[in-house]
Write an enzyme that holds these catalytic residues in place. Structure first.
Site, mmCIF file in Angstrom:
data_model
loop_
_atom_site.group_PDB
_atom_site.id
_atom_site.type_symbol
_atom_site.label_atom_id
_atom_site.label_comp_id
_atom_site.label_asym_id
_atom_site.label_seq_id
_atom_site.Cartn_x
_atom_site.Cartn_y
_atom_site.Cartn_z
ATOM 1 N N GLY A 209 0.835 -1.211 0.000
ATOM 2 C CA GLY A 209 0.000 0.000 0.000
ATOM 3 C C GLY A 209 0.853 1.238 0.000
ATOM 4 C CG ASN A 210 -0.216 4.712 -1.445
ATOM 5 O OD1 ASN A 210 -0.907 5.524 -0.868
ATOM 6 N ND2 ASN A 210 -0.612 4.089 -2.570
#
Ligand code: CTP
Length: 399
Positions: A209-210
């Site tokens: 993810g980020n």
């Protein structure tokens, strides 16, 4: 529609003044910035302290703040400040003064100075409300462009029953909402905004993810809605919640989910803002069971996700406005311009990671806007709410 609107509430001296406290609460809850001016007699019905506390702004009822020190209240500044002036309740006496243009109290002076639309909510006993003088005064004000929120029917303070009581605060707020909606620049436009990150599954418990919070996208959605657009947010996993129930929300997880939701929504959209931080890569194979650790290294093979923005840009119709984001660390302007052309965008919002306070982790952002005609606008570091206002202002101009 009232979110971020500057509302100047005038309160005149009638028993319905007690309802102005509820009115201020409703306006504040709707996100309006509220300032209150009162006639001296209104302060006998409800205290300035109550309205100052609820509005979170000082209340003014006099021409001077401190006579001895020569500090005065500038009625012209009060008249220029608001997006809308609302006088509620408005007594028969104040209505008469408004018609004759008298300015013997601060509120009436502000009324004469106001450049914005003015609404009044009359409140008085039924015979007064029906009196030919009041009817004629209201007609005159209406002809001059003042919006009249009719008094309502019911039990009056005198004990009589009839028309004359001030419209309920909820109804007044509805009238203001309807006014702003009817005059909103993006009325009738359908807008879609993507927000937040995407999560790309590695196995049932892990993902790539980020750090995108989704704040920027949600602020954009609120601003588009405040300007009258019918708004849908397509959100990746985000903790940001939306109080405004008139904004539709579609929750997605992966880049593939977001692609499907975006392509389904695109055909109907007039404005599409792609502010989500979509993963560029995802694991080529998702393990069906949790991957157990071993002694040697683990290599996860990644494959490209579909570039959603480019896909939308390739099928964009004449009436559609497509906005993308670019997060750059070097050669920023050229890279952003390249993306604008390659993805067939109308506007690109460039964030430079070199600017302190800008990016995922902050409540602030510093952006440069580049439009399809190569116009470049640089902005200073601002809250994401204010950045959203700048972006939406540009969208309105391009529309
Ligand atoms: N975007 C998208 N689909 C993806 C990846 C990004 O629609 N799979 C969108 C983002 O929402 C954003 C813009 O594309 O509006 C960002 O452009 P992109 O070229 O992906 O920028 P970067 O992710 O920074 O990639 P690069 O490594 O090319 O700089």
């Amino acid at each position: 529609m009232l979110h971020g609107k500057k509302i100047l509430l005038g309160v005149t001296g009638g028993i319905a003044a007690y309802k102005s406290a509820f009115l201020v609460r409703l306006l504040k809850k709707a996100g309006a910035d509220v300032r209150v001016v009162m006639t001296p007699s209104a302060t006998e019905f409800i205290t300035p302290l109550t309205l100052a506390t609820l509005s979170e702004n000082a209340v003014t009822s006099d021409f001077t703040e401190d006579k001895d020190a020569g500090v005065w209240n500038n009625h012209v500044e009060y008249g220029l400040w608001p997006d809308l002036m609302l006088v509620a309740p408005t007594t028969a006496n104040s209505i008469g003064h408004m018609v004759s243009g008298e300015s013997n109290n601060f509120l009436l002076t502000v009324f004469l100075s106001a450049r914005c639309p003015v609404f009044i909510a009359p409140a008085m006993d039924l015979d007064m409300y029906l009196h030919a003088a009041v009817r004629s005064n209201l007609e005159t004000l209406s002809e001059r462009g003042v919006h009249i929120i009719d008094a309502e029917h019911g039990e009056l303070a005198s004990g009589l029953v009839g028309q004359g009581r001030m419209a309920e605060p909820e109804h007044i707020v509805d009238a203001l909402n309807a006014f702003f909606l009817a005059n909103a620049p993006l009325r009738g436009k359908k807008a879609v905004v993507t927000a937040g990150p995407t999560y790309e599954a590695i196995d049932p418990v892990r993902f790539i993810g980020n750090h995108s919070s989704g704040k920027m996208g949600f602020e954009l959605a609120k601003k588009l809605r405040a300007n009258g657009a019918d708004v849908t947010v397509i959100a990746g996993p985000s903790n940001v919640s939306l109080a405004d129930k008139s904004i539709r929300r579609i929750d997605v997880v992966s880049a593939e989910d977001m692609l499907n939701a975006c392509t389904a929504a695109f055909a109907d959209a007039d404005i599409f803002v792609m502010s989500a931080a979509v993963a560029d890569y995802r694991p080529k194979h998702i393990a069906q069971k949790k991957i157990k650790k071993k002694d040697d290294e683990l290599i996860i093979e990644l494959e490209r996700t579909t570039d959603i923005l480019k896909t939308l840009g390739d099928s964009k119709k004449e009436h559609q406005l497509l906005v993308g984001f670019a997060l750059e660390t070097d050669n920023e302007l050229d890279n952003a311009k390249g993306k604008l052309k390659r993805k067939n965008l109308d506007l690109i919002v460039l964030n430079s990671l070199n600017n302190e306070g800008a990016g995922f982790a902050f409540d602030t952002n510093q952006v440069t806007l580049i439009d399809r005609n190569d116009n470049i606008s640089n902005f200073e570091l601002k809250s994401k709410t204010d950045v959203a206002a700048d972006v939406v202002e540009k969208i309105i101009a391009l529309c």
